[in-house]
Motif scaffolding. Sequence first.
Motif, PDB file in Angstrom:
ATOM      1  N   LEU A 125     -19.340  -5.902 -31.063  1.00  0.00           N
ATOM      2  CA  LEU A 125     -18.082  -6.064 -30.666  1.00  0.00           C
ATOM      3  C   LEU A 125     -18.903  -6.915 -28.746  1.00  0.00           C
ATOM      4  CD1 LEU A 125     -15.303  -3.232 -31.198  1.00  0.00           C
ATOM      5  CD2 LEU A 125     -15.647  -5.781 -31.908  1.00  0.00           C
ATOM      6  N   ALA A 126     -19.641  -5.973 -28.268  1.00  0.00           N
ATOM      7  CA  ALA A 126     -20.743  -6.337 -27.096  1.00  0.00           C
ATOM      8  C   ALA A 126     -21.170  -7.868 -26.640  1.00  0.00           C
ATOM      9  CB  ALA A 126     -21.946  -5.597 -26.835  1.00  0.00           C
ATOM     10  N   THR A 127     -20.641  -9.040 -25.201  1.00  0.00           N
ATOM     11  CA  THR A 127     -21.354  -9.805 -25.558  1.00  0.00           C
ATOM     12  C   THR A 127     -22.356 -10.302 -24.953  1.00  0.00           C
ATOM     13  OG1 THR A 127     -18.957 -11.144 -25.497  1.00  0.00           O
ATOM     14  CG2 THR A 127     -20.014 -11.613 -24.530  1.00  0.00           C
ATOM     15  N   ALA A 128     -23.221 -10.269 -25.270  1.00  0.00           N
ATOM     16  CA  ALA A 128     -24.589 -10.671 -24.025  1.00  0.00           C
ATOM     17  C   ALA A 128     -24.560 -12.417 -23.795  1.00  0.00           C
ATOM     18  CB  ALA A 128     -25.700 -10.845 -24.992  1.00  0.00           C
ATOM     19  N   ILE A 138     -31.755 -21.970 -12.877  1.00  0.00           N
ATOM     20  CA  ILE A 138     -30.694 -21.578 -12.835  1.00  0.00           C
ATOM     21  C   ILE A 138     -30.328 -19.489 -12.674  1.00  0.00           C
ATOM     22  CG2 ILE A 138     -29.040 -20.950 -15.204  1.00  0.00           C
ATOM     23  CD1 ILE A 138     -30.249 -23.820 -16.976  1.00  0.00           C
ATOM     24  N   VAL A 139     -29.422 -19.292 -12.728  1.00  0.00           N
ATOM     25  CA  VAL A 139     -29.864 -18.370 -12.453  1.00  0.00           C
ATOM     26  C   VAL A 139     -28.179 -17.102 -13.452  1.00  0.00           C
ATOM     27  CG1 VAL A 139     -29.506 -16.075 -10.832  1.00  0.00           C
ATOM     28  CG2 VAL A 139     -29.589 -18.356  -9.982  1.00  0.00           C
ATOM     29  N   MET A 140     -28.783 -16.230 -13.984  1.00  0.00           N
ATOM     30  CA  MET A 140     -27.760 -15.819 -15.312  1.00  0.00           C
ATOM     31  C   MET A 140     -27.819 -14.344 -14.656  1.00  0.00           C
ATOM     32  SD  MET A 140     -29.120 -16.433 -18.872  1.00  0.00           S
ATOM     33  CE  MET A 140     -26.913 -15.926 -19.293  1.00  0.00           C
ATOM     34  N   SER A 141     -26.066 -13.442 -14.838  1.00  0.00           N
ATOM     35  CA  SER A 141     -26.199 -12.325 -14.024  1.00  0.00           C
ATOM     36  C   SER A 141     -24.465 -11.827 -15.353  1.00  0.00           C
ATOM     37  CB  SER A 141     -25.167 -12.276 -12.650  1.00  0.00           C
ATOM     38  OG  SER A 141     -24.930 -10.581 -12.341  1.00  0.00           O
ATOM     39  N   ASN A 171     -33.378  -7.871 -15.299  1.00  0.00           N
ATOM     40  CA  ASN A 171     -32.727  -6.911 -16.951  1.00  0.00           C
ATOM     41  C   ASN A 171     -31.961  -6.986 -17.200  1.00  0.00           C
ATOM     42  OD1 ASN A 171     -34.593  -5.889 -18.766  1.00  0.00           O
ATOM     43  ND2 ASN A 171     -34.291  -4.017 -18.245  1.00  0.00           N
ATOM     44  N   GLY A 172     -31.773  -7.599 -18.376  1.00  0.00           N
ATOM     45  CA  GLY A 172     -30.270  -7.247 -18.801  1.00  0.00           C
ATOM     46  C   GLY A 172     -29.413  -8.071 -18.917  1.00  0.00           C
ATOM     47  N   ALA A 173     -29.396  -9.467 -17.940  1.00  0.00           N
ATOM     48  CA  ALA A 173     -29.033 -10.574 -17.202  1.00  0.00           C
ATOM     49  C   ALA A 173     -28.048 -11.286 -18.583  1.00  0.00           C
ATOM     50  CB  ALA A 173     -29.604 -11.446 -16.756  1.00  0.00           C
TER      51      ALA A 173
END
Length: 247
Positions: free
Chosen positions: A21-24, A215-218, A44-46
């Motif tokens: 159910l978790a969206t990564a 490219i920056v992810m969060s 970390n975890g982004a």
Amino acid sequence: MMTTEPSPILRASGISVRYGLATAVATCSLEIARGSYVCLLGRNGAGKTSLVSALAGALPRDGRMWFDGHEVATSKSTWLARNGMLVIPEGRHLYPSLTVEDNLVLGAYAWTRSAREARRAPELEQVYDLFPRLAQRKRQLAGTMSGGEQQMVALGRALMGRPRLLMLDEPSLGLSEAMIEKTYEVLRDLRATGLSVLLVEESPHRALELCDVGIVMSSGSIIAERPTAELLAPGVLESYYLGTKAA
């Protein structure tokens, strides 16, 4: 006469990854131009590793993707590897009980018919030219080498696969400063071959100096895509990391 830009080596649209159910990764879209170096940044975890794994076909994903102009179904990881999309995963994933050369030769199995053929391939000599230490230790078991030496083997194994797009997940993790610089030196040299690169790093500044686009992810989403010169300006990247700057 009108000219058309070449199609990107990779185009992905609406890529999502879920663990139960978790969206990564949440509906991420990106393009990598042929011959360009792109870095994927974020805490970390982004979602960086999940996105790269999905692009490589190692994780189930939603969305659409095109590699070298061909739309790729979700389960085509072997097709991607055979056609030049190679990944160096975080942790390198070598075969510790095999020799250095055996690990390198495994990288050529997508296009060779035998290990003997791979050992005669010019790619093997090119890897040894890039990493003379590997030539000296080609009969040593990969599991007995230092972390930096294992990173050389992992990069050499990927180069044996004749990559057109090389994706590296945290290549500097756990390495000495000297080994990090050697890895980046090789990546700089490989630009002349026309190789495209997607580089995942948690520590961003060295990657930004190497690459063309950042490219920056969060929290599983892409929040910025900018030329690296813009992201290197004082305070800009920090503001994205801290969530104080809009995309």
